[in-house]
Design a protein around this motif. Structure first.
Motif, PDB file in Angstrom:
ATOM      1  N   ARG A  31      89.432  77.548   6.030  1.00 14.59           N
ATOM      2  CA  ARG A  31      88.780  77.229   4.744  1.00 14.59           C
ATOM      3  C   ARG A  31      87.261  77.305   4.863  1.00 14.59           C
ATOM      4  N   LYS A  32      86.733  76.804   5.963  1.00 14.46           N
ATOM      5  CA  LYS A  32      85.281  76.830   6.187  1.00 14.46           C
ATOM      6  C   LYS A  32      84.746  78.270   6.208  1.00 14.46           C
ATOM      7  N   ARG A  72      91.505  84.251   3.934  1.00 13.20           N
ATOM      8  CA  ARG A  72      92.683  84.407   3.074  1.00 13.20           C
ATOM      9  C   ARG A  72      93.914  83.945   3.839  1.00 13.20           C
ATOM     10  N   GLN A  94      93.455  75.306   9.786  1.00 12.65           N
ATOM     11  CA  GLN A  94      93.229  75.423   8.343  1.00 12.65           C
ATOM     12  C   GLN A  94      91.797  75.021   7.970  1.00 12.65           C
ATOM     13  N   GLN A  95      91.284  73.998   8.612  1.00 17.38           N
ATOM     14  CA  GLN A  95      89.899  73.591   8.358  1.00 17.38           C
ATOM     15  C   GLN A  95      88.944  74.730   8.694  1.00 17.38           C
ATOM     16  N   THR A 123     101.216  77.355   4.819  1.00 22.28           N
ATOM     17  CA  THR A 123      99.815  77.101   5.156  1.00 22.28           C
ATOM     18  C   THR A 123      99.104  78.444   5.305  1.00 22.28           C
ATOM     19  N   LEU A 124      97.800  78.405   5.534  1.00 16.96           N
ATOM     20  CA  LEU A 124      97.047  79.634   5.808  1.00 16.96           C
ATOM     21  C   LEU A 124      97.551  80.334   7.064  1.00 16.96           C
ATOM     22  N   ASN A 129      86.218  80.839   4.584  1.00 13.76           N
ATOM     23  CA  ASN A 129      86.771  81.543   3.416  1.00 13.76           C
ATOM     24  C   ASN A 129      87.878  82.521   3.782  1.00 13.76           C
TER      25      ASN A 129
END
Length: 114
Positions: free
Chosen positions: A19-20, A24, A15-16, A55-56, A22
């Motif tokens: 998110r880093k 989806r 997930q980190q 979660t992603l 971008n």
């Protein structure tokens, strides 16, 4: 069952990264389980699906690699694969000075994102 904790940590790292970058969503992940890790691949598959919920990484595909342990022969100075796990005898020189060279952890090798 430590597989759940390993999967929770792996999903947090995923997930980190997501998110880093971008992302989806995370669509797939490739992980390697070390031959001396005492981690059960079937348990990892089960736990991974559970911890990915909401979660992603939800719905992502887990690709597991489980390499065999390699060994080092001190006598002939070569990396070897033993013929049988219970026989510590070099297949090249019949030497008995054989050391296990293997990982005992679980690694994320690749993450695929959208």
């Amino acid at each position: 069952m430590h597989e759940i904790t390993l999967c929770l940590n792996a999903v947090e790292i995923m997930q980190q990264v997501g998110r880093k970058n971008n992302a989806r969503r995370i669509t797939a992940v490739w992980m390697e389980i070390g031959p001396l890790s005492c981690v059960e691949p079937e348990a990892v598959q089960f736990c991974f699906a559970l911890v990915c919920r909401e979660t992603l990484a939800e719905g992502s595909i887990l690709h597991l690699e489980t390499p065999v342990a390699t060994h080092w022969c001190d006598a002939c100075q070569q990396m070897i694969t033993l013929i049988s796990p219970g026989v510590s005898l070099c297949p090249h020189c019949a030497g008995r000075q054989v050391r296990v060279i293997a990982d005992s952890g679980m690694k994320i090798k690749r993450i695929e994102i959208e």
